[in-house]
Write an enzyme that holds these catalytic residues in place. Structure first.
Site, PDB file in Angstrom:
ATOM      1  CG  HIS A 109       3.040  22.606  12.851  1.00 40.64           C
ATOM      2  ND1 HIS A 109       1.820  22.627  13.499  1.00 40.64           N
ATOM      3  CD2 HIS A 109       3.162  21.352  12.326  1.00 40.64           C
ATOM      4  CE1 HIS A 109       1.237  21.441  13.357  1.00 40.64           C
ATOM      5  NE2 HIS A 109       2.032  20.653  12.656  1.00 40.64           N
ATOM      6  CD  GLU A 196      -1.925  20.185   8.493  1.00 37.01           C
ATOM      7  OE1 GLU A 196      -1.700  21.399   8.483  1.00 37.01           O
ATOM      8  OE2 GLU A 196      -1.055  19.332   8.774  1.00 37.01           O
ATOM      9  CD  GLU A 228     -22.427  24.633 -10.071  1.00 42.67           C
ATOM     10  OE1 GLU A 228     -22.603  25.213 -11.150  1.00 42.67           O
ATOM     11  OE2 GLU A 228     -22.762  25.130  -8.985  1.00 42.67           O
TER      12      GLU A 228
HETATM   13  N1  NDP Z   1       3.321  25.885   4.449  1.00 45.96           N
HETATM   14  C1  NDP Z   1       2.679  26.685   5.297  1.00 45.96           C
HETATM   15  O1  NDP Z   1       2.062  27.671   4.887  1.00 45.96           O
HETATM   16  C2  NDP Z   1       2.684  26.459   6.770  1.00 45.96           C
HETATM   17  C3  NDP Z   1       3.721  25.772   7.356  1.00 45.96           C
HETATM   18  N2  NDP Z   1       3.835  25.759   8.728  1.00 45.96           N
HETATM   19  C4  NDP Z   1       4.996  25.105   9.317  1.00 45.96           C
HETATM   20  O2  NDP Z   1       6.163  25.809   8.906  1.00 45.96           O
HETATM   21  C5  NDP Z   1       7.271  24.908   8.827  1.00 45.96           C
HETATM   22  C6  NDP Z   1       7.892  24.979   7.435  1.00 45.96           C
HETATM   23  O3  NDP Z   1       6.941  24.498   6.506  1.00 45.96           O
HETATM   24  P1  NDP Z   1       6.922  25.033   4.992  1.00 45.96           P
HETATM   25  O4  NDP Z   1       7.172  26.490   4.954  1.00 45.96           O
HETATM   26  O5  NDP Z   1       5.679  24.475   4.390  1.00 45.96           O
HETATM   27  O6  NDP Z   1       8.195  24.285   4.383  1.00 45.96           O
HETATM   28  P2  NDP Z   1       8.675  24.220   2.850  1.00 45.96           P
HETATM   29  O7  NDP Z   1       8.706  22.798   2.463  1.00 45.96           O
HETATM   30  O8  NDP Z   1       7.896  25.175   2.008  1.00 45.96           O
HETATM   31  O9  NDP Z   1      10.166  24.799   2.937  1.00 45.96           O
HETATM   32  C7  NDP Z   1      11.140  24.137   3.667  1.00 45.96           C
HETATM   33  C8  NDP Z   1      12.420  24.918   3.593  1.00 45.96           C
HETATM   34  O10 NDP Z   1      13.383  24.272   4.435  1.00 45.96           O
HETATM   35  C9  NDP Z   1      14.562  24.036   3.679  1.00 45.96           C
HETATM   36  N3  NDP Z   1      15.276  22.891   4.204  1.00 45.96           N
HETATM   37  C10 NDP Z   1      15.148  21.576   3.876  1.00 45.96           C
HETATM   38  N4  NDP Z   1      16.044  20.847   4.573  1.00 45.96           N
HETATM   39  C11 NDP Z   1      16.735  21.732   5.342  1.00 45.96           C
HETATM   40  C12 NDP Z   1      17.829  21.600   6.250  1.00 45.96           C
HETATM   41  N5  NDP Z   1      18.366  20.430   6.521  1.00 45.96           N
HETATM   42  N6  NDP Z   1      18.295  22.719   6.852  1.00 45.96           N
HETATM   43  C13 NDP Z   1      17.773  23.931   6.600  1.00 45.96           C
HETATM   44  N7  NDP Z   1      16.755  24.114   5.722  1.00 45.96           N
HETATM   45  C14 NDP Z   1      16.252  23.021   5.111  1.00 45.96           C
HETATM   46  C15 NDP Z   1      14.067  23.860   2.255  1.00 45.96           C
HETATM   47  O11 NDP Z   1      15.136  24.085   1.344  1.00 45.96           O
HETATM   48  P3  NDP Z   1      15.237  23.348  -0.100  1.00 45.96           P
HETATM   49  O12 NDP Z   1      14.771  24.362  -1.076  1.00 45.96           O
HETATM   50  O13 NDP Z   1      16.680  23.051  -0.266  1.00 45.96           O
HETATM   51  O14 NDP Z   1      14.368  22.124  -0.027  1.00 45.96           O
HETATM   52  C16 NDP Z   1      13.042  24.970   2.201  1.00 45.96           C
HETATM   53  O15 NDP Z   1      13.646  26.228   1.999  1.00 45.96           O
HETATM   54  C17 NDP Z   1       6.713  23.536   9.209  1.00 45.96           C
HETATM   55  O16 NDP Z   1       6.869  23.395  10.592  1.00 45.96           O
HETATM   56  C18 NDP Z   1       5.217  23.669   8.883  1.00 45.96           C
HETATM   57  O17 NDP Z   1       4.376  22.790   9.583  1.00 45.96           O
HETATM   58  C19 NDP Z   1       2.960  26.414   9.549  1.00 45.96           C
HETATM   59  C20 NDP Z   1       1.915  27.102   9.014  1.00 45.96           C
HETATM   60  C21 NDP Z   1       1.623  27.084   7.599  1.00 45.96           C
HETATM   61  C1  LIG Z   2      -3.776  24.286   6.201  1.00 47.48           C
HETATM   62  C2  LIG Z   2      -2.369  23.766   6.014  1.00 47.48           C
HETATM   63  C3  LIG Z   2      -1.344  24.329   6.996  1.00 47.48           C
HETATM   64  O1  LIG Z   2      -1.673  23.939   8.307  1.00 47.48           O
HETATM   65  C4  LIG Z   2      -1.423  25.843   6.908  1.00 47.48           C
HETATM   66  C5  LIG Z   2      -1.176  26.525   5.628  1.00 47.48           C
HETATM   67  O2  LIG Z   2      -1.765  26.481   7.884  1.00 47.48           O
HETATM   68  C6  LIG Z   2       0.034  23.780   6.637  1.00 47.48           C
HETATM   69  O3  LIG Z   2       0.584  22.999   7.435  1.00 47.48           O
HETATM   70  O4  LIG Z   2       0.540  24.113   5.552  1.00 47.48           O
HETATM   71 MG    MG Z   3      -2.132  25.499   9.573  1.00 48.63          MG
HETATM   72 MG    MG Z   4      -0.212  22.649   9.255  1.00 53.14          MG
END
Ligand code: NDP
Ligand SMILES: CC[C@](O)(C(C)=O)C(=O)O
Ligand code: MG
Ligand code: MG
EC number: 1.1.1.86
Length: 337
Positions: A109, A196, A228
């Site tokens: 992202h 979002e 619903e």
């Molecule tokens: N969620 C999604 O489906 C989507 C997310 N994104 C993007 O992907 C990226 C990640 O989001 P998302 O997957 O939701 O994140 P999550 O919150 O699900 O996971 C974050 C991960 O990073 C770890 N973490 C936290 N602090 C650190 C650190 N200091 N160093 C290394 N790892 C660390 C966490 O570990 P711990 O278990 O210890 O907390 C965890 O494993 C963001 O940029 C988001 O915008 C893009 C598209 C969709």
């Molecule tokens: C719609 C939420 C999202 O942008 C995604 C799953 O693509 C996110 O940041 O988690």
């Molecule tokens: Mg998205």
């Molecule tokens: Mg997003």
């Protein structure tokens, strides 16, 4: 068509198979990328702090887990999939000191690059592979032989090969089975935040909760209200997903369609559209990003208060009870990470 869309035939998987990839973070996106890269024959290691609760999950899958600094040092492509608010610290402390000429830093992202929170040196590729769906579905679709569409973008092309590298990475996580669209960090960040906030998460959740409140406050059974306005929403959205709004309207009754056409615009009024424009403006001028970074730095007090209120909304209790009777919708989000 104004955008470029790439599919598996356009991607060269051997490019990413020839790199050493570090996936920093093993949450929703991190686990999906890491496992699918590995299954596509890519050399992957995970970067997580010593005390991270995600470490055990990655190790259970047989992945090699290092600290973020060690993983960055070993790799020549670092994909940062930690929370957006933490990325600038990870980048400064663990990634940047371990960068060499020709390395690549990838994002899922564009938030930190778009808002200038990370400013990389000129000698590395900066690119994005952003799946357009939640990480758990990115992985589930990959395993099922399908894929979630991805956006790719190149902010900095030090190697002259950054786009082919990003496309190869997107193919390795299944994105090119569905379609990979070329965009920019600016466009991805602004449209993703808008989607979002206004429609997918913020708009849809508020619409469902408000519909539930209107029905239950008028004396209707919460169970009927739940089916619903929430359960059936998926069935309606599935039809939109398959064939657009037109396909959904073809399948519903003409009574529903007349209600849709005449009442929908009374719910989503010109005032609501104006609110959406304001939300987009706050994304474009950086107001939202500043607010979110400040909220995180303050320990997230407002976020936690709102999260708790959401968890205690009456629709959640009704939903838990009803979903307990439907084994096929019982898919805990801890299924793989
Ligand atoms: N969620 C999604 O489906 C989507 C997310 N994104 C993007 O992907 C990226 C990640 O989001 P998302 O997957 O939701 O994140 P999550 O919150 O699900 O996971 C974050 C991960 O990073 C770890 N973490 C936290 N602090 C650190 C650190 N200091 N160093 C290394 N790892 C660390 C966490 O570990 P711990 O278990 O210890 O907390 C965890 O494993 C963001 O940029 C988001 O915008 C893009 C598209 C969709
Ligand atoms: C719609 C939420 C999202 O942008 C995604 C799953 O693509 C996110 O940041 O988690
Ligand atoms: Mg998205
Ligand atoms: Mg997003």
């Amino acid at each position: 068509m104004s955008v470029e869309i790439f599919y598996d035939d356009d991607a060269d998987l051997s490019i990413i198979q020839g790199r050493k990839v570090a996936v920093i973070g093993y949450g929703s996106q991190g686990h999906a990328h890491a496992l699918s890269l590995r299954d596509s024959g890519v050399d992957v290691r995970i970067g997580l702090p010593e005390g991270s609760k995600s470490r055990a999950k990655a190790e259970e899958e047989g992945l090699r887990v290092l600290t973020p600094a060690e993983a960055s040092k070993e790799a020549d492509l670092i994909m940062i999939l930690a929370p957006d608010t933490k990325q600038r610290f990870i980048y400064t402390e663990d990634v940047e000191p371990n960068l060499s000429d020709g390395d690549a830093v990838f994002f899922g992202h564009g938030f930190n690059i778009r808002y200038g929170l990370i400013n990389p040196p000129a000698n590395v590729d900066i690119a994005m592979v952003a799946p357009k769906g939640p990480g758990h579905l990115v992985r589930r679709q990959f395993v099922d032989g399908k894929g979630v569409p991805c956006l790719i973008a190149v902010e900095q092309d030090a190697s002259g090969n950054a786009q082919a590298l990003a496309l190869s990475y997107a193919a390795a996580i299944g994105g090119a089975r569905a379609g990979v669209i070329k965009t920019t960090f600016k466009e991805e960040t602004e449209t993703d935040l808008f989607g979002e906030q206004a429609v997918l998460c913020g708009g849809a959740s508020a619409l469902v909760q408000t519909g539930f409140e209107v029905l239950t406050e008028a004396g209707y059974a919460p169970e009927i209200a739940y089916f619903e306005v929430l359960h059936e929403l998926k069935l309606i959205v599935d039809l939109m997903y398959e064939g657009g709004i037109a396909r959904m309207r073809y399948s519903i009754s003409d009574t529903a369609e007349y209600g849709d056409l005449t009442r929908g615009p009374r719910v989503i009024t010109p005032e609501v559209k104006e609110n959406m424009r304001k939300i987009l403006g706050e994304i474009q001028d950086g107001t939202f990003a500043r607010e979110w970074v400040a909220e995180d730095e303050a320990g997230r007090p407002n976020f936690q208060k709102l999260q708790e209120a959401g968890e205690h909304h009456p629709i959640e209790e009704t939903g838990r009870k009803l979903r307990g009777l439907m084994s096929w919708v019982d898919r805990p989000i801890t299924e793989t990470a």
